[in-house]
Structure formats: C-alpha cells, structure tokens
Write a protein that holds these residues in place. Structure first.
Motif, PDB file in Angstrom:
ATOM      1  N   VAL A   1      56.468  12.423  -3.697  1.00 40.66           N
ATOM      2  CA  VAL A   1      55.288  11.503  -4.161  1.00 40.66           C
ATOM      3  C   VAL A   1      55.262  11.243  -5.727  1.00 40.66           C
ATOM      4  O   VAL A   1      56.041  11.832  -6.390  1.00 40.66           O
ATOM      5  CB  VAL A   1      54.180  12.533  -4.093  1.00 40.66           C
ATOM      6  N   ARG A   2      54.751  10.136  -6.147  1.00 40.49           N
ATOM      7  CA  ARG A   2      54.676   9.798  -7.496  1.00 40.49           C
ATOM      8  C   ARG A   2      53.842  10.816  -8.357  1.00 40.49           C
ATOM      9  O   ARG A   2      52.918  11.585  -8.008  1.00 40.49           O
ATOM     10  CB  ARG A   2      54.165   8.332  -7.485  1.00 40.49           C
ATOM     11  N   GLU A   3      54.391  10.651  -9.390  1.00 36.82           N
ATOM     12  CA  GLU A   3      53.669  11.727 -10.769  1.00 36.82           C
ATOM     13  C   GLU A   3      52.296  11.493 -10.563  1.00 36.82           C
ATOM     14  O   GLU A   3      51.370  12.591 -10.650  1.00 36.82           O
ATOM     15  CB  GLU A   3      54.319  11.452 -12.104  1.00 36.82           C
ATOM     16  N   THR A   4      51.790  10.240 -10.505  1.00 38.41           N
ATOM     17  CA  THR A   4      50.300   9.853 -10.669  1.00 38.41           C
ATOM     18  C   THR A   4      49.621  10.446  -9.429  1.00 38.41           C
ATOM     19  O   THR A   4      48.382  10.612  -9.466  1.00 38.41           O
ATOM     20  CB  THR A   4      50.173   8.258 -10.499  1.00 38.41           C
ATOM     21  N   ASP A   5      50.196  10.586  -8.184  1.00 42.75           N
ATOM     22  CA  ASP A   5      49.365  11.435  -7.086  1.00 42.75           C
ATOM     23  C   ASP A   5      49.759  12.692  -7.026  1.00 42.75           C
ATOM     24  O   ASP A   5      49.071  13.277  -6.228  1.00 42.75           O
ATOM     25  CB  ASP A   5      50.040  10.479  -5.745  1.00 42.75           C
ATOM     26  N   ALA A   6      50.586  13.242  -7.747  1.00 36.80           N
ATOM     27  CA  ALA A   6      51.053  14.660  -7.644  1.00 36.80           C
ATOM     28  C   ALA A   6      49.700  15.794  -7.292  1.00 36.80           C
ATOM     29  O   ALA A   6      49.988  16.624  -6.580  1.00 36.80           O
ATOM     30  CB  ALA A   6      52.121  15.058  -8.525  1.00 36.80           C
ATOM     31  N   ALA A   7      48.831  15.448  -8.123  1.00 39.39           N
ATOM     32  CA  ALA A   7      47.854  16.704  -8.241  1.00 39.39           C
ATOM     33  C   ALA A   7      46.990  16.429  -6.991  1.00 39.39           C
ATOM     34  O   ALA A   7      46.327  17.623  -6.581  1.00 39.39           O
ATOM     35  CB  ALA A   7      46.676  16.195  -9.379  1.00 39.39           C
ATOM     36  N   GLN A   8      46.790  15.439  -6.455  1.00 37.03           N
ATOM     37  CA  GLN A   8      46.141  15.406  -5.132  1.00 37.03           C
ATOM     38  C   GLN A   8      46.716  16.027  -3.744  1.00 37.03           C
ATOM     39  O   GLN A   8      46.257  16.169  -2.915  1.00 37.03           O
ATOM     40  CB  GLN A   8      45.830  13.781  -4.770  1.00 37.03           C
ATOM     41  N   VAL A   9      48.164  15.906  -3.848  1.00 36.37           N
ATOM     42  CA  VAL A   9      48.705  16.468  -2.595  1.00 36.37           C
ATOM     43  C   VAL A   9      49.287  18.002  -2.549  1.00 36.37           C
ATOM     44  O   VAL A   9      49.610  18.471  -1.343  1.00 36.37           O
ATOM     45  CB  VAL A   9      50.107  15.734  -2.416  1.00 36.37           C
ATOM     46  N   GLY A  10      49.401  18.580  -3.613  1.00 37.64           N
ATOM     47  CA  GLY A  10      49.515  20.090  -3.531  1.00 37.64           C
ATOM     48  C   GLY A  10      51.021  20.302  -3.599  1.00 37.64           C
ATOM     49  O   GLY A  10      51.839  19.467  -3.670  1.00 37.64           O
ATOM     50  N   ALA A  11      51.455  21.599  -3.091  1.00 39.21           N
ATOM     51  CA  ALA A  11      52.602  22.048  -2.986  1.00 39.21           C
ATOM     52  C   ALA A  11      53.308  21.490  -1.505  1.00 39.21           C
ATOM     53  O   ALA A  11      52.773  21.040  -0.766  1.00 39.21           O
ATOM     54  CB  ALA A  11      52.818  23.618  -2.823  1.00 39.21           C
ATOM     55  N   GLY A  12      54.810  21.501  -1.886  1.00 35.40           N
ATOM     56  CA  GLY A  12      55.610  21.076  -0.684  1.00 35.40           C
ATOM     57  C   GLY A  12      55.917  19.724  -0.668  1.00 35.40           C
ATOM     58  O   GLY A  12      56.785  19.222   0.063  1.00 35.40           O
ATOM     59  N   VAL A  13      55.777  18.929  -1.801  1.00 33.83           N
ATOM     60  CA  VAL A  13      56.282  17.522  -1.851  1.00 33.83           C
ATOM     61  C   VAL A  13      56.841  17.584  -3.078  1.00 33.83           C
ATOM     62  O   VAL A  13      56.276  17.904  -4.161  1.00 33.83           O
ATOM     63  CB  VAL A  13      54.796  16.685  -1.674  1.00 33.83           C
ATOM     64  N   ALA A  14      57.968  16.912  -3.317  1.00 35.46           N
ATOM     65  CA  ALA A  14      58.679  16.552  -4.468  1.00 35.46           C
ATOM     66  C   ALA A  14      58.178  15.492  -5.364  1.00 35.46           C
ATOM     67  O   ALA A  14      57.723  14.390  -4.814  1.00 35.46           O
ATOM     68  CB  ALA A  14      60.237  16.357  -4.053  1.00 35.46           C
ATOM     69  N   VAL A  15      57.986  15.541  -6.608  1.00 37.19           N
ATOM     70  CA  VAL A  15      57.394  14.737  -7.541  1.00 37.19           C
ATOM     71  C   VAL A  15      58.479  14.219  -8.217  1.00 37.19           C
ATOM     72  O   VAL A  15      59.361  14.760  -8.652  1.00 37.19           O
ATOM     73  CB  VAL A  15      56.203  15.844  -8.438  1.00 37.19           C
ATOM     74  N   VAL A  16      58.180  12.777  -8.086  1.00 40.47           N
ATOM     75  CA  VAL A  16      59.139  11.805  -8.793  1.00 40.47           C
ATOM     76  C   VAL A  16      58.542  10.911  -9.646  1.00 40.47           C
ATOM     77  O   VAL A  16      57.253  10.541  -9.487  1.00 40.47           O
ATOM     78  CB  VAL A  16      60.078  10.999  -7.969  1.00 40.47           C
ATOM     79  N   SER A  17      59.164  10.370 -10.636  1.00 38.10           N
ATOM     80  CA  SER A  17      58.513   9.198 -11.629  1.00 38.10           C
ATOM     81  C   SER A  17      58.153   8.142 -10.511  1.00 38.10           C
ATOM     82  O   SER A  17      58.545   7.898  -9.725  1.00 38.10           O
ATOM     83  CB  SER A  17      59.269   8.937 -12.744  1.00 38.10           C
ATOM     84  N   ASP A  18      57.281   7.282 -11.191  1.00 37.86           N
ATOM     85  CA  ASP A  18      56.742   6.331 -10.485  1.00 37.86           C
ATOM     86  C   ASP A  18      57.753   5.221 -10.213  1.00 37.86           C
ATOM     87  O   ASP A  18      58.157   4.639  -9.276  1.00 37.86           O
ATOM     88  CB  ASP A  18      55.650   5.454 -11.066  1.00 37.86           C
ATOM     89  N   GLU A  19      58.897   5.086 -11.214  1.00 38.73           N
ATOM     90  CA  GLU A  19      59.969   4.366 -11.064  1.00 38.73           C
ATOM     91  C   GLU A  19      60.883   4.827 -10.189  1.00 38.73           C
ATOM     92  O   GLU A  19      61.527   4.166  -9.201  1.00 38.73           O
ATOM     93  CB  GLU A  19      60.670   4.199 -12.614  1.00 38.73           C
ATOM     94  N   GLY A  20      61.212   6.096 -10.190  1.00 36.94           N
ATOM     95  CA  GLY A  20      61.788   6.955  -9.264  1.00 36.94           C
ATOM     96  C   GLY A  20      61.736   6.715  -7.711  1.00 36.94           C
ATOM     97  O   GLY A  20      62.294   6.576  -6.906  1.00 36.94           O
ATOM     98  N   PHE A  21      60.148   6.708  -7.678  1.00 40.77           N
ATOM     99  CA  PHE A  21      59.518   6.589  -6.182  1.00 40.77           C
ATOM    100  C   PHE A  21      59.831   5.233  -5.686  1.00 40.77           C
ATOM    101  O   PHE A  21      60.404   5.170  -4.542  1.00 40.77           O
ATOM    102  CB  PHE A  21      58.106   6.896  -6.375  1.00 40.77           C
ATOM    103  N   ALA A  22      59.807   4.323  -6.419  1.00 41.51           N
ATOM    104  CA  ALA A  22      60.268   3.024  -5.800  1.00 41.51           C
ATOM    105  C   ALA A  22      61.575   2.826  -5.530  1.00 41.51           C
ATOM    106  O   ALA A  22      61.957   2.010  -4.589  1.00 41.51           O
ATOM    107  CB  ALA A  22      59.784   2.070  -6.856  1.00 41.51           C
ATOM    108  N   ALA A  23      62.518   3.275  -6.467  1.00 40.29           N
ATOM    109  CA  ALA A  23      64.041   3.310  -6.251  1.00 40.29           C
ATOM    110  C   ALA A  23      64.231   4.106  -5.008  1.00 40.29           C
ATOM    111  O   ALA A  23      65.630   3.877  -4.523  1.00 40.29           O
ATOM    112  CB  ALA A  23      64.552   3.942  -7.551  1.00 40.29           C
ATOM    113  N   ARG A  24      63.574   5.072  -4.818  1.00 42.71           N
ATOM    114  CA  ARG A  24      63.960   6.098  -3.535  1.00 42.71           C
ATOM    115  C   ARG A  24      63.509   5.401  -2.200  1.00 42.71           C
ATOM    116  O   ARG A  24      63.781   5.829  -1.187  1.00 42.71           O
ATOM    117  CB  ARG A  24      63.439   7.321  -3.768  1.00 42.71           C
TER     118      ARG A  24
END
Length: 62
Positions: free
Chosen positions: A39-62
């Motif tokens: 999940v993007r850093e900007t969405d991390a607070a909404q999703v809770g545990a169990g999801v890896a947080v990555v930078s917005d740029e890293g999210f697009a790259a992955r």
C-alpha cells in the motif's frame, strides 16, 4: 494453495470510504496464497496491519 502466478498486489484505498473490512479479507487471502500486499504511504492509515507500506514512488515501481 493455488498458484495464481501473482506474487504481489497493490492496494489502493478509497479516499473517503472505510476499507478496513475489505482489506482484512484481502490480507487473509494473501496469507493463504503467499501473495504480498503493498500500500502507498498515503493510504497506510486506512488499511491497518498486514499490508507492506511503500513510498508512493516505490508503489508505482513495484
């Protein structure tokens, strides 16, 4: 465990609606099938545990 050929799934949260229950279902599925959720850093607070947080740029790259 079924082989879907998918190893990573990006989660994008709705900006105004609660998504935690839906993400809990995704996390359970991902754990059973060896899929990494990210999940993007900007969405991390909404999703809770169990999801890896990555930078917005890293999210697009992955």
């Amino acid at each position: 465990m079924a082989d879907f050929g998918i190893t990573r799934v990006g989660v994008v949260a709705h900006p105004r609606k609660p998504v935690r229950d839906s993400v809990d279902v995704l996390v359970a599925f991902a754990e059973r099938h060896g899929v990494e959720l990210v999940v993007r850093e900007t969405d991390a607070a909404q999703v809770g545990a169990g999801v890896a947080v990555v930078s917005d740029e890293g999210f697009a790259a992955r």
